[in-house]
Design a protein around this motif. Structure first.
Motif, PDB file in Angstrom:
ATOM      1  N   ASP A 273       0.630  -1.345  -0.381  1.00 31.17           N
ATOM      2  CA  ASP A 273       0.006   0.232   0.584  1.00 31.17           C
ATOM      3  C   ASP A 273       0.800   1.088  -0.471  1.00 31.17           C
ATOM      4  O   ASP A 273       0.083   2.385  -0.384  1.00 31.17           O
ATOM      5  N   TYR A 274       2.097   1.304   0.461  1.00 31.00           N
ATOM      6  CA  TYR A 274       3.081   2.576   0.786  1.00 31.00           C
ATOM      7  C   TYR A 274       4.044   1.911  -0.655  1.00 31.00           C
ATOM      8  O   TYR A 274       3.947   3.667  -1.971  1.00 31.00           O
ATOM      9  N   ILE A 275       4.204   1.190  -2.036  1.00 34.09           N
ATOM     10  CA  ILE A 275       4.748   1.190  -2.704  1.00 34.09           C
ATOM     11  C   ILE A 275       4.136   1.273  -3.828  1.00 34.09           C
ATOM     12  O   ILE A 275       4.796   2.375  -4.750  1.00 34.09           O
ATOM     13  N   LEU A 276       2.913   0.440  -4.017  1.00 32.51           N
ATOM     14  CA  LEU A 276       2.473   0.122  -5.579  1.00 32.51           C
ATOM     15  C   LEU A 276       1.728   1.519  -5.823  1.00 32.51           C
ATOM     16  O   LEU A 276       1.907   1.772  -7.375  1.00 32.51           O
ATOM     17  N   PRO A 277       1.304   2.699  -4.941  1.00 28.68           N
ATOM     18  CA  PRO A 277       1.111   3.925  -5.656  1.00 28.68           C
ATOM     19  C   PRO A 277       1.596   4.676  -6.342  1.00 28.68           C
ATOM     20  O   PRO A 277       2.237   5.284  -7.195  1.00 28.68           O
ATOM     21  N   GLU A 278       3.301   4.196  -5.621  1.00 26.60           N
ATOM     22  CA  GLU A 278       4.725   5.554  -5.982  1.00 26.60           C
ATOM     23  C   GLU A 278       4.540   5.473  -7.723  1.00 26.60           C
ATOM     24  O   GLU A 278       5.129   6.093  -8.957  1.00 26.60           O
ATOM     25  N   LEU A 279       4.402   3.489  -7.688  1.00 23.46           N
ATOM     26  CA  LEU A 279       4.956   3.070  -8.870  1.00 23.46           C
ATOM     27  C   LEU A 279       3.731   3.587 -10.275  1.00 23.46           C
ATOM     28  O   LEU A 279       4.713   3.645 -11.230  1.00 23.46           O
ATOM     29  N   LEU A 280       3.031   2.989  -9.682  1.00 18.88           N
ATOM     30  CA  LEU A 280       1.598   3.933 -10.331  1.00 18.88           C
ATOM     31  C   LEU A 280       1.494   4.611 -10.900  1.00 18.88           C
ATOM     32  O   LEU A 280       2.177   5.206 -12.146  1.00 18.88           O
ATOM     33  N   LYS A 281       1.998   5.930 -10.141  1.00 17.60           N
ATOM     34  CA  LYS A 281       1.659   7.286 -10.538  1.00 17.60           C
ATOM     35  C   LYS A 281       2.658   7.179 -11.419  1.00 17.60           C
ATOM     36  O   LYS A 281       2.857   8.518 -12.566  1.00 17.60           O
ATOM     37  N   ASN A 282       4.125   6.884 -11.505  1.00 17.23           N
ATOM     38  CA  ASN A 282       5.257   6.691 -12.379  1.00 17.23           C
ATOM     39  C   ASN A 282       5.193   6.516 -13.533  1.00 17.23           C
ATOM     40  O   ASN A 282       5.433   7.216 -14.732  1.00 17.23           O
ATOM     41  N   ALA A 283       4.407   5.458 -13.428  1.00 16.53           N
ATOM     42  CA  ALA A 283       4.161   4.710 -14.736  1.00 16.53           C
ATOM     43  C   ALA A 283       2.955   5.264 -15.680  1.00 16.53           C
ATOM     44  O   ALA A 283       3.001   5.777 -16.945  1.00 16.53           O
ATOM     45  N   MET A 284       1.538   6.080 -14.906  1.00 17.88           N
ATOM     46  CA  MET A 284       1.103   6.742 -15.625  1.00 17.88           C
ATOM     47  C   MET A 284       0.950   8.257 -15.926  1.00 17.88           C
ATOM     48  O   MET A 284       0.744   8.645 -17.173  1.00 17.88           O
ATOM     49  N   ARG A 285       2.232   9.077 -14.927  1.00 21.35           N
ATOM     50  CA  ARG A 285       2.583  10.320 -15.603  1.00 21.35           C
ATOM     51  C   ARG A 285       3.652  10.508 -16.572  1.00 21.35           C
ATOM     52  O   ARG A 285       2.689  10.665 -17.797  1.00 21.35           O
ATOM     53  N   ALA A 286       4.024   9.289 -16.694  1.00 17.67           N
ATOM     54  CA  ALA A 286       5.657   9.131 -17.881  1.00 17.67           C
ATOM     55  C   ALA A 286       4.854   8.662 -18.766  1.00 17.67           C
ATOM     56  O   ALA A 286       4.859   9.755 -20.460  1.00 17.67           O
TER      57      ALA A 286
END
Length: 416
Positions: A273-286
């Motif tokens: 719950d800490y890590i996945l939102p951050e990785l998904l945010k980066n992928a979607m923003r890029a």
């Protein structure tokens, strides 16, 4: 030694009873007094304040606790000791926390003391330092837990302290960015942040586990899910991330999940719950920002789940153009952010938000642009016996590999 020297110098300050004790707060302007009696009063007041500062920052009980080793538990131990017919597991868990939390907090106070002098003097960093000292005092002063009544009061104290500390990550990021020009050795700061943030994660996991033992939740023992589905937890954060992305850009990439989608096993959802939102945010923003001319025709993001008897691997693959060569080695550094490292397209707003802050009650407030997301995720993964690795194909996209050890796998599990 730094703090002992500091408190000898401080003679007062402004604000409330604790803010006036800041050893690095604004120095008072000493004015000429017309009478010697008035001067004597000022001197006595300064001495009294100096003693108070010294007693607050340099408590011998903190030094004694900091010298003790922490007792880290395996998730398996937490799982199998998390139930009993007579409810004795609740008292055992509380007594463990009662003994362990002051030790871990004392270790972190020692970490604050070891910061370079001018960094430790930053008011925001100092505020966090004080939060840890207050927490140590309250936890150390709590009487032994002998029955369920004292345990219930202890739970209330733990909840209150968790709420007091919910903004610590944001405050550390702010304080260190304010002090950035004074940082001479990045390795010192990285070590401090890795230890502080992972210790904080461990403390919150232990505290949340104890509080959750009071709940009767299907498929859960405390914070441990006995039948966790990585696909379901990924889908939860994908849905959330897509809604935010649609609100920001008007559209969001579709996400395809493949691999071992039917896998289920005992695991702790909290770090995901800490890590996945951050990785998904980066992928979607890029993805969105590399296709600004065709925002309604963007490539999918692919997520692959690989499960084996040692660890869980989650690969997130985007087609967002990749990370530039000159940025690749720095994306895991605290305070490095691609949102500030280059010119922005005028059609984008640099504040996309750090989803970790928005979805996790342990943190709050905007952090995008602080550059804490990836390095914090890396530190958490390593703390849990895993890793976070990035492979970038410049001009195409980026693959992020998250590895986390099973709590009941063939190899020894991580300890919290």
């Amino acid at each position: 030694m730094m703090w002992k020297t500091l408190v000898r110098l401080q003679v007062g300050g402004r604000g409330g009873p604790l803010s006036s004790l800041h050893p690095c707060s604004s120095w008072p302007v000493l004015r000429q007094r017309s009478t010697s009696a008035s001067n004597q009063t000022d001197i006595e007041l300064a001495r009294e304040r100096s003693k108070t500062v010294a007693s607050f920052y340099n408590q011998s009980s903190i030094d004694i606790a900091a010298a003790k080793p922490s007792v880290r538990l395996t998730p398996t131990t937490m799982l199998y000791s998390g139930r009993s017919q007579d409810g004795s597991h609740i008292l055992k868990s509380a007594r463990y926390l009662h003994k362990e939390l002051p030790v871990r907090i004392a270790h972190r106070i020692k970490g604050f003391r070891s910061l370079p002098f001018i960094i430790g003097c930053n008011p925001t960093i100092l505020h966090v330092h004080e939060l840890y000292i207050r927490a140590f005092q309250k936890l150390s002063d709590y009487p032994p837990i002998t029955d369920h009544e004292t345990e219930a009061q202890y739970c209330k104290l733990v909840r209150d302290l968790m709420d007091d500390h919910k903004d610590v990550v944001t405050q550390l990021a702010e304080g260190l960015r304010e002090s950035r020009k004074h940082i001479q050795d990045e390795k010192v700061i990285r070590f401090f942040l890795d230890k502080t943030l992972t210790s904080r994660l461990g403390i919150r996991m232990l505290a949340s586990h104890h509080l959750s033992l009071h709940e009767d939740k299907p498929d859960f023992v405390g914070i441990i899910c006995t039948r966790l589905s990585p696909k379901k937890i990924i889908e939860k954060w994908v849905d959330f991330a897509r809604r935010l992305c649609e609100h920001k850009y008007g559209n969001a990439p579709r996400v395809r999940i493949n691999g071992h989608v039917a896998a289920r096993f005992p695991f702790i959802p909290m770090p995901l719950d800490y890590i996945l939102p951050e990785l998904l945010k980066n992928a979607m923003r890029a993805t969105m920002e590399s296709h600004l001319d065709t925002p309604y025709n963007v490539p999918d993001i692919a997520i692959t789940i690989a499960n084996n008897d040692i660890d869980l691997i989650i690969r997130i693959s985007d087609r967002g153009g990749g990370i530039p060569h000159d940025h690749l080695e720095r994306v895991m550094d605290y305070h490095f952010t691609t949102a500030e490292s280059g010119p922005q397209d005028p059609r984008t707003n640099t504040i996309f938000g750090n989803m970790v802050d928005m979805v996790n009650s342990g943190q709050s407030g905007p952090m995008h642009g602080f550059g804490f997301g990836l390095p914090t995720s890396r530190a958490y993964a390593e703390y849990l016996g895993g890793s976070l690795c990035i492979q970038s194909l410049q001009g195409i996209g980026t693959d992020v590999y998250l590895r986390l050890k099973h709590i009941d796998g063939k190899e020894e599990s991580f300890r919290i």
